[in-house]
Structures are given as C-alpha cells and as structure tokens.
Design a protein around this motif. Structure first.
Motif, PDB file in Angstrom:
ATOM      1  N   LEU A   1       1.619 132.010 -85.439  1.00 40.04           N
ATOM      2  CA  LEU A   1       0.289 132.252 -84.867  1.00 40.04           C
ATOM      3  C   LEU A   1       0.059 131.371 -83.647  1.00 40.04           C
ATOM      4  CD1 LEU A   1      -1.833 132.573 -88.125  1.00 40.04           C
ATOM      5  CD2 LEU A   1      -1.288 134.390 -86.490  1.00 40.04           C
ATOM      6  N   ARG A   2       0.541 130.141 -83.755  1.00 40.73           N
ATOM      7  CA  ARG A   2       0.371 129.212 -82.647  1.00 40.73           C
ATOM      8  C   ARG A   2       1.081 129.744 -81.399  1.00 40.73           C
ATOM      9  NH1 ARG A   2       2.782 123.116 -82.656  1.00 40.73           N
ATOM     10  NH2 ARG A   2       1.848 122.400 -80.716  1.00 40.73           N
ATOM     11  N   GLN A   3       2.279 130.304 -81.623  1.00 40.13           N
ATOM     12  CA  GLN A   3       3.020 130.865 -80.491  1.00 40.13           C
ATOM     13  C   GLN A   3       2.258 132.015 -79.849  1.00 40.13           C
ATOM     14  OE1 GLN A   3       7.002 131.971 -81.465  1.00 40.13           O
ATOM     15  NE2 GLN A   3       7.768 129.876 -81.260  1.00 40.13           N
ATOM     16  N   ARG A   4       1.482 132.732 -80.661  1.00 43.01           N
ATOM     17  CA  ARG A   4       0.704 133.865 -80.124  1.00 43.01           C
ATOM     18  C   ARG A   4      -0.669 133.418 -79.635  1.00 43.01           C
ATOM     19  NH1 ARG A   4       4.349 135.708 -83.426  1.00 43.01           N
ATOM     20  NH2 ARG A   4       5.099 137.845 -83.303  1.00 43.01           N
ATOM     21  N   ASN A   5      -0.857 132.126 -79.580  1.00 41.03           N
ATOM     22  CA  ASN A   5      -2.120 131.534 -79.121  1.00 41.03           C
ATOM     23  C   ASN A   5      -3.321 131.967 -79.957  1.00 41.03           C
ATOM     24  OD1 ASN A   5      -3.434 129.697 -77.516  1.00 41.03           O
ATOM     25  ND2 ASN A   5      -4.048 131.236 -76.001  1.00 41.03           N
ATOM     26  N   ILE A   6      -3.077 132.150 -81.240  1.00 36.83           N
ATOM     27  CA  ILE A   6      -4.192 132.392 -82.171  1.00 36.83           C
ATOM     28  C   ILE A   6      -4.440 131.081 -82.912  1.00 36.83           C
ATOM     29  CG2 ILE A   6      -4.902 133.641 -84.250  1.00 36.83           C
ATOM     30  CD1 ILE A   6      -3.240 136.010 -83.198  1.00 36.83           C
ATOM     31  N   LYS A   7      -5.674 130.645 -82.914  1.00 40.78           N
ATOM     32  CA  LYS A   7      -5.987 129.345 -83.514  1.00 40.78           C
ATOM     33  C   LYS A   7      -6.011 129.457 -85.031  1.00 40.78           C
ATOM     34  CE  LYS A   7      -6.553 127.684 -79.451  1.00 40.78           C
ATOM     35  NZ  LYS A   7      -5.560 126.806 -78.859  1.00 40.78           N
ATOM     36  N   VAL A   8      -5.485 128.419 -85.660  1.00 35.13           N
ATOM     37  CA  VAL A   8      -5.433 128.415 -87.119  1.00 35.13           C
ATOM     38  C   VAL A   8      -6.380 127.351 -87.663  1.00 35.13           C
ATOM     39  CG1 VAL A   8      -3.991 127.997 -89.143  1.00 35.13           C
ATOM     40  CG2 VAL A   8      -3.059 129.238 -87.171  1.00 35.13           C
ATOM     41  N   SER A   9      -7.190 127.774 -88.624  1.00 36.71           N
ATOM     42  CA  SER A   9      -8.116 126.862 -89.260  1.00 36.71           C
ATOM     43  C   SER A   9      -7.798 126.820 -90.748  1.00 36.71           C
ATOM     44  CB  SER A   9      -9.547 127.353 -89.043  1.00 36.71           C
ATOM     45  OG  SER A   9     -10.455 126.438 -89.598  1.00 36.71           O
ATOM     46  N   VAL A  10      -7.844 125.631 -91.321  1.00 36.52           N
ATOM     47  CA  VAL A  10      -7.586 125.533 -92.762  1.00 36.52           C
ATOM     48  C   VAL A  10      -8.917 125.557 -93.506  1.00 36.52           C
ATOM     49  CG1 VAL A  10      -5.387 124.355 -92.493  1.00 36.52           C
ATOM     50  CG2 VAL A  10      -7.478 122.999 -92.632  1.00 36.52           C
ATOM     51  N   GLY A  11      -8.944 126.279 -94.623  1.00 42.02           N
ATOM     52  CA  GLY A  11     -10.187 126.365 -95.374  1.00 42.02           C
ATOM     53  C   GLY A  11     -10.040 127.282 -96.571  1.00 42.02           C
ATOM     54  N   HIS A  12     -11.060 127.343 -97.408  1.00 39.39           N
ATOM     55  CA  HIS A  12     -10.996 128.077 -98.684  1.00 39.39           C
ATOM     56  C   HIS A  12      -9.695 127.709 -99.368  1.00 39.39           C
ATOM     57  CE1 HIS A  12     -14.630 130.512 -98.410  1.00 39.39           C
ATOM     58  NE2 HIS A  12     -14.402 130.590 -97.112  1.00 39.39           N
ATOM     59  N   SER A  13      -9.542 126.418 -99.609  1.00 37.90           N
ATOM     60  CA  SER A  13      -8.229 125.874 -99.939  1.00 37.90           C
ATOM     61  C   SER A  13      -8.351 124.725-100.924  1.00 37.90           C
ATOM     62  CB  SER A  13      -7.606 125.399 -98.621  1.00 37.90           C
ATOM     63  OG  SER A  13      -6.699 124.337 -98.813  1.00 37.90           O
ATOM     64  N   ILE A  14      -7.266 124.508-101.704  1.00 36.84           N
ATOM     65  CA  ILE A  14      -7.232 123.312-102.547  1.00 36.84           C
ATOM     66  C   ILE A  14      -6.142 122.370-102.041  1.00 36.84           C
ATOM     67  CG2 ILE A  14      -8.162 124.420-104.632  1.00 36.84           C
ATOM     68  CD1 ILE A  14      -5.138 124.413-105.628  1.00 36.84           C
ATOM     69  N   ALA A  15      -5.815 122.484-100.753  1.00 37.14           N
ATOM     70  CA  ALA A  15      -4.745 121.664-100.180  1.00 37.14           C
ATOM     71  C   ALA A  15      -5.069 120.185-100.329  1.00 37.14           C
ATOM     72  CB  ALA A  15      -4.558 122.002 -98.708  1.00 37.14           C
ATOM     73  N   ASN A  16      -4.022 119.387-100.583  1.00 40.80           N
ATOM     74  CA  ASN A  16      -4.208 117.944-100.541  1.00 40.80           C
ATOM     75  C   ASN A  16      -4.019 117.474 -99.095  1.00 40.80           C
ATOM     76  OD1 ASN A  16      -1.439 117.753-100.058  1.00 40.80           O
ATOM     77  ND2 ASN A  16      -0.977 117.531-102.243  1.00 40.80           N
ATOM     78  N   LEU A  17      -4.200 116.185 -98.878  1.00 39.22           N
ATOM     79  CA  LEU A  17      -4.173 115.708 -97.499  1.00 39.22           C
ATOM     80  C   LEU A  17      -2.815 115.945 -96.833  1.00 39.22           C
ATOM     81  CD1 LEU A  17      -5.368 114.413 -95.048  1.00 39.22           C
ATOM     82  CD2 LEU A  17      -4.972 112.155 -96.044  1.00 39.22           C
ATOM     83  N   SER A  18      -1.710 115.685 -97.588  1.00 37.86           N
ATOM     84  CA  SER A  18      -0.427 115.828 -96.892  1.00 37.86           C
ATOM     85  C   SER A  18      -0.145 117.285 -96.544  1.00 37.86           C
ATOM     86  CB  SER A  18       0.710 115.194 -97.698  1.00 37.86           C
ATOM     87  OG  SER A  18       0.754 115.754 -98.971  1.00 37.86           O
ATOM     88  N   GLU A  19      -0.630 118.219 -97.355  1.00 37.43           N
ATOM     89  CA  GLU A  19      -0.489 119.633 -96.983  1.00 37.43           C
ATOM     90  C   GLU A  19      -1.314 119.943 -95.732  1.00 37.43           C
ATOM     91  OE1 GLU A  19       0.313 121.759-101.321  1.00 37.43           O
ATOM     92  OE2 GLU A  19      -1.711 121.071-100.817  1.00 37.43           O
ATOM     93  N   GLY A  20      -2.474 119.331 -95.684  1.00 43.50           N
ATOM     94  CA  GLY A  20      -3.328 119.498 -94.492  1.00 43.50           C
ATOM     95  C   GLY A  20      -2.651 118.934 -93.251  1.00 43.50           C
ATOM     96  N   GLU A  21      -2.065 117.751 -93.404  1.00 47.98           N
ATOM     97  CA  GLU A  21      -1.398 117.122 -92.267  1.00 47.98           C
ATOM     98  C   GLU A  21      -0.204 117.944 -91.789  1.00 47.98           C
ATOM     99  OE1 GLU A  21      -2.572 112.488 -93.362  1.00 47.98           O
ATOM    100  OE2 GLU A  21      -0.755 113.381 -94.182  1.00 47.98           O
ATOM    101  N   GLN A  22       0.525 118.502 -92.753  1.00 47.00           N
ATOM    102  CA  GLN A  22       1.668 119.347 -92.376  1.00 47.00           C
ATOM    103  C   GLN A  22       1.179 120.570 -91.607  1.00 47.00           C
ATOM    104  OE1 GLN A  22       4.856 118.379 -92.618  1.00 47.00           O
ATOM    105  NE2 GLN A  22       5.150 120.180 -91.315  1.00 47.00           N
ATOM    106  N   ALA A  23       0.058 121.140 -92.049  1.00 51.06           N
ATOM    107  CA  ALA A  23      -0.501 122.310 -91.358  1.00 51.06           C
ATOM    108  C   ALA A  23      -0.865 121.958 -89.916  1.00 51.06           C
ATOM    109  CB  ALA A  23      -1.736 122.824 -92.103  1.00 51.06           C
ATOM    110  N   VAL A  24      -1.436 120.763 -89.740  1.00 48.61           N
ATOM    111  CA  VAL A  24      -1.816 120.341 -88.385  1.00 48.61           C
ATOM    112  C   VAL A  24      -0.564 120.146 -87.526  1.00 48.61           C
ATOM    113  CG1 VAL A  24      -2.868 118.490 -87.022  1.00 48.61           C
ATOM    114  CG2 VAL A  24      -4.012 119.318 -89.084  1.00 48.61           C
TER     115      VAL A  24
END
Lengths: 281, 401
Positions: free
Chosen positions: B197-220
């Motif tokens: 998605l990033r390559q297609r210049n579509i912004k990604v937002s994390v949410g509606h999620s039970i991610a822990n911090l390290s999963e969040g950091e990996q997503a970023v």
C-alpha cells in the motif's frame, strides 16, 4: 540649518513623521504633481515609519501621489533576505500604505550591470523632477547612506566597497559570520542628496553624539560626510537629547531657544517656510 | 462581489490575523489563481496593486479544516446509502462548508464487497468549490480489522488478507479512489500488505486492533503512518504493554517519522483527561477527526436513518429509546473549540490539529492545511471564539454566515 532637539526618541519619531506629513500635505500632490521623497533604512527611522503608517490608517495622509527613492542597497543579497533594504522597506513601510509599487524605487543590488543600474537611478530621479525631501540617518562615523568616511562630497549614485569596520558592525545581522556580510553596496552619492530641495536627517542615541558634533560644530570634512549638509540651503536635523551630549552647551541652548519656532513647522496651519508662498518652494 | 469571482484577479485580504508557520501574525493574505501568493514579490517584480481588497473585519484566518474520518452527516450515510452515493456525497460536501471544512475523506465502515464495489467508483477525488469541499480520497475503515475490537462494525463482513494485496483488490474492486486504509496490523500478511500500500501511496492507519506495541512499531516501520481514533477500538493503555497507544512515545520507530493519530474531540468519545494525555505526550501527531455519523447536523429528536432509529438528545446521538451512544455528531468547528478548551492548548495548536496535521498525515502539506505561498487558497475566517464567519476554497467564498 535647523536643529530640532526632542526630549525622547519617541518624540523624534513623532516630530519627523509629522513634518513629513505636513510637507506632503502642503505640497498637495496630484496625478500630475508627485511628491518625491528620498528614504533611509535602519533602526533610527523605524519609529517615523510606524507613525506615518498610523497617520495613513487614521486617514490623515495618503501616499497615492508620492514617489520614493531609497538611499542604498546591498549587492548580491537576495531581494527577500531579511537584511535586504527591499525587505525592510516592504515590511516596515510599503505594505502598510497605499503607495503604487511603480512609484517605489530601490537600487537593485542584483542587477547584471551595477554601473548601469546606478546611472539609471540618477536618471529616474531626474525624470521624477528631483527629490523634494530627502530623509536620512547617519552612522556613528558620520556616514550618510553608504558614503563612508573619505567619500567624495560631490559623489553620485555608485557601487561602494564597504569598509572593514562596517562589515564587522554588520556581522551581527548575518549570524555573526563576517563572510556572509555583503562586501559591496549601491548607494546614492552625497551630491545626489545635496540636490534635494530639502534634507532631513534623523539622529538619535549617545553613540551618535560625536557624529552630530562633527556634523554641525566643525567644518565640512569628507571624513564625516554628513558635514557636507552645512552647505545645503535647507537642512533640518532632528535629534534626541542623548545625541547632543558632545555638543557645546551654547549650541544646545541656541537651538533650544528656537524650539517655539520649530514647533510651528509641524503645526497644521504653521508655515514650513515663513513669509514665503508655498508655491515658490 | 461578482467581479471578485474571477480567479485571475489579485485579491488582498486585509484587516486580519493569519496562522502561518506556527504563529498567529497580523498579516494580509494575498490570493491569485486559487493559490496564496507572495505580495512582496508582486510589489517589487510585477509592481501592481491588488484588483480587489477584502476587509476581513479583524477576523482570524486559519487554513480550511480537513476531516480524515467522516462516515456521513446531515442524514447521509456513505456506507449504507448505496443507491444515492453521488447526491449524498454532494450534500455532505456542501454542508461541511458551513463548519469550516474545505477537504475531507469520506469514510466507509466495514461493508460487504458489493457495497465497496458499488460505492467506491462513485466517490472520485475532486477539487472543491462553491458546490462543496474537496474530496481527498476515500478512507476505508475495514474490513481488515480485528473482530475483537469491531466496535460498531458488522462482524459478518470483517475479513483477513489471506491472499495479501489480492484480498484487498477482491474486496474493494479497485484501490483507485482510496487514499487511506484502517487495518489491524496483527492480522497475518499485514507486513506485506502495508508495504504494498505504501508503494501505491495509500496511507495506512492502524486501528480496530488488539496489536501490542511491538506489532504497532513493526507496522510503522513497514509504512503505517497513522492511528485510527486513538483509545477507541484498541487495547487500553497498560504499563507493561502500552499497545498502540504506546506509539505516541515509542523510540523504536524512525525518528524522522511523525506518527499521526486521529482523535474524536466531541466531549463524549474521548474523556478530556485522555485528550490531554495524548496532546501533552505527542502534540505534533494529533489530528482532530469528527468520525461523524449520518445524524451530524440533524435537529434534536428522533430520526430514521437506514435501518436505525436514532435519537439526537443533548448534542449526542443515541439508539432511540436507549442510552447507547451510536456515534459522533460534533462538527469539526465544534471539535476544534472543544479541543482547545479541553486540552487547554493554544489557538495555534487547536487549529493545526485540524489543518496542518491532517494535511501532513496525507503528505499534502505543501498544498493543503497551510497558508503558505503557493498552497491552495482554502481557508476559514473565524471569530476570536473560533466560530466560522466564512469559508473560502481556491480564493472564492463558498460559505458565509
């Protein structure tokens, strides 16, 4: 020569602004008859510009039929650099008033041919009918515009290489890096200012007291270029108390005794040139 | 004013204060051809006077508000009114002008494939004007979210991306009109999807999620840049695993990156103390979103909206006959005022949370969300209480009280 001594710096600003306003009003400019002014930059005239803006906003004065010529500008400094005189004039004066941009002239320090630019400037001043009121400030060494000590007193608009002293003094405006200070400037000559119908010089602060002394109590001397105006038929110097510190008591008392006369100069119905029809000016 | 509608005219807005470069300064605003222009250059180079001078009556001028998350309003629901998409979009776009919004991202909640494939092609990016605010692209909130944090989303339609990006294409049909996707980063394959998605210049937002911090950091690190409605629909803050909330102060994400986060400052969905926590820990990333539902802008009383019967009471929307909140109905201008008071922040901070920050989150801060020279002349005139006096798009007045 007239010397007006004001109690405070604020009053210097008010007095000089009122004088400019009165001269423009008495001149009664219109589309066929523009009032032509020479203008300075720097810290000293800031207060005067502020007051003039205030009078403009209060509807007391218009600059619609005023043409201006600035004294000087650095060479090779971008026009929108905060230390350029274009920037100073736009932000401290022009953008606040109703002057037509076509009538506001400042030397172009980025012109491809600087000599031609200076010649063209002189031609433009002539074309505008000469300068009615040239307003100036001075440096502590008595320079007017960039006519530093030793400048010819009959000089015209030209390229000047700045003295080491000036570069050092200006470094504080360029991040304290002397290498960033422009080495050259374009400036009107002493002769260019001398050609004006009237010259008004604003001087404030004790650091300029010695220059004021040199300007009026000693002889004409190219090491203190402002002294040249002793020979101008209509010079008006406006200063604050601090600037008089190096003057003789006698000199100060003499001019202070004339203060009642001077006050008339800025009164709405006072005559700037007594017993003379304004049309003769 | 007829004359001033010519775009080529040089307009000077005077007698105003403007928000520029993080400061409110007494300055005129100059506009030509729909963009802000530098008057100093015009003075010295073009040597011309303005064609039109507009007295702003001492107003404060802010860039136009940008809403990155809005599900509908004024009776329209983007995700449900599938047969009247265009008229619904037009109505909302037009009505938003009264609330200072000059650009927005219509937002679709988790929906069946048919809905996406019917609705998405009809919501095209377009420039705003007197007909309505600019549409920056669609924000699809779901369906790739975690059912445990579904919030008000329909569980039946929640999906996983088993086939990577192909799962997105199968669901949405096309990604053309999408500018923002909210997804749960703990779903398998999320890394590859976020990178694509990033390559297609579509912004990604994390949410509606039970991610822990390290999963969040990996997503970023993979390219996610945003957190959808902070605090809502994610794990609550825990001191040993702060979850997605921890992204606000994480030091394990690239330093040059600002993680932005949407926050609903309607006084209902986020407690003022929580607003202050977010603002004080990470003011630069704060983005005000309305997350408004169809009931926004409707009068107090009972309204039939799609299958739902909604009661608007005391500025909140409830499922009729209950005390169950069913969504946010505070307009953006109200959120700005509420946020300023609740966070006890400066006017600049409150306005930038609705202008510069959302623009930066979308990577469009050179043209939107600022009053800088060269940017689109979208702005609002405000009272000192931040009430909207008038709204302007491309230098034309599109709303005034």
């Amino acid at each position: 020569m007239r010397l007006v001594i004001c109690d405070t710096v604020d009053y210097v600003a008010e007095w000089s602004a009122k004088y400019v306003m009165k001269r423009i009003k008495d001149f009664n400019p219109n589309e066929n008859k523009y009032f032509v002014m020479g203008l300075p930059t720097g810290g000293t005239p800031l207060g005067m510009y502020k007051k003039l803006i205030e009078y403009y906003k209060a509807g007391k004065i218009s600059f619609k039929y005023v043409k201006t010529f600035n004294m000087d500008e650095y060479v090779d400094l971008p026009r929108d650099h905060p230390e350029s005189y274009h920037y100073y004039m736009y932000n401290n004066f022009f953008k606040h008033i109703d002057i037509d941009p076509k009538n506001a002239h400042i030397l172009d320090g980025n012109a491809p041919d600087l000599v031609a630019e200076c010649e063209e400037y002189e031609r433009k001043i002539k074309e505008a009918g000469g300068i009615e009121l040239f307003i100036g400030g001075i440096g502590p060494d008595g320079h007017i515009a960039f006519n530093e000590p030793g400048s010819s007193l009959v000089s015209r608009t030209r390229v000047k290489t700045l003295a080491q002293d000036t570069l050092e003094a200006n470094a504080r405006f360029f991040g304290n890096d002397i290498n960033k200070v422009p080495k050259q400037a374009l400036t009107v000559g002493v002769g260019t200012v001398m050609d004006a119908v009237e010259v008004m010089i604003v001087i404030t602060g004790s650091h300029k007291a010695f220059a004021l002394y040199k300007a009026i109590e000693e002889g004409v001397n190219h090491m203190w270029t402002v002294s040249a105006f002793q020979q101008h038929p209509r010079t008006l110097i406006i200063c604050d108390e601090d600037a008089t510190l190096e003057l003789r008591v006698k000199t100060v008392k003499y001019f202070k005794a004339l203060s009642a006369v001077h006050r008339k100069l800025i009164e709405e119905d006072g005559a700037v040139f007594p017993r003379r029809s304004l049309n003769d000016v | 004013m007829a004359k001033s509608s010519n775009k080529k005219l040089l307009k000077q807005f005077y007698n105003c204060e403007i928000l520029r470069d993080g400061q409110i300064v007494r300055e005129d605003l100059w506009v030509r051809n729909g963009k802000f222009v530098n008057p100093e250059k015009i003075f010295y180079v073009e040597k011309i006077m303005p064609d039109v001078r507009i007295d702003c009556g001492n107003a404060l001028i802010s860039p136009g508000y940008i809403d990155l998350q809005i599900n509908g309003g004024f009776g329209v629901d983007f995700s449900h009114d599938v047969t009247t998409v265009e008229s619904g979009i037009n109505k909302v776009a037009k009505t938003l002008l009264a609330h200072g919004v000059t650009s927005f991202c219509p937002t679709l909640v988790t929906s069946p494939n048919e809905t996406y494939q019917k609705v998405l092609p009809k919501i095209k990016k377009r420039n705003g004007g007197s007909d309505g605010a600019t549409i920056l692209g669609v924000h699809v909130e779901g369906p790739f979210i975690n059912p445990i944090k579904k919030g008000a989303h329909e569980e039946n339609f929640i999906k996983k991306f088993d086939k990577g990006l192909q799962s997105l294409l199968d669901t949405y049909g096309s990604l053309d009109n999408i500018c923002y996707i909210t997804l749960a980063p703990e779903l398998p394959n999320s890394s590859i999807v976020i990178k694509e998605l990033r390559q297609r210049n579509i912004k990604v937002s994390v949410g509606h999620s039970i991610a822990n911090l390290s999963e969040g950091e990996q997503a970023v690190k993979n390219g996610a840049t945003f957190i959808t409605h902070l605090f809502n629909a994610m794990l609550p803050f825990h001191h040993r695993d702060p979850g997605l909330v921890g992204l606000l102060t994480s030091i394990r994400i690239p330093q040059e990156k600002i993680v932005h986060y949407g926050i609903i400052a309607d006084g209902v969905h986020t407690h003022p103390a929580a607003l202050r926590i977010a603002h004080r820990t990470h003011p630069e990333g704060l983005v005000l979103v309305t997350d408004a539902i169809s009931a926004m802008g409707l009068e107090e009383g009972v309204h039939q909206l799609g299958q739902l019967t909604i009661q608007v009471r005391g500025g909140c929307a409830y499922i009729a006959g209950t005390d169950t909140l069913c969504g946010s109905i505070a307009e953006m201008s109200k959120c700005v005022r509420f946020f300023k008071e609740a966070a006890d922040c400066s006017t600049v901070e409150a306005l930038e949370a609705a202008t510069l920050h959302p623009a930066r989150a979308l990577g469009i801060e050179s043209t939107k969300g600022v009053l800088n020279f060269g940017a689109d002349a979208d702005f609002v005139l405000l009272t000192s209480e931040l009430d909207v006096i008038s709204t302007w798009i491309a230098g034309e007045r599109v709303y005034s009280v």
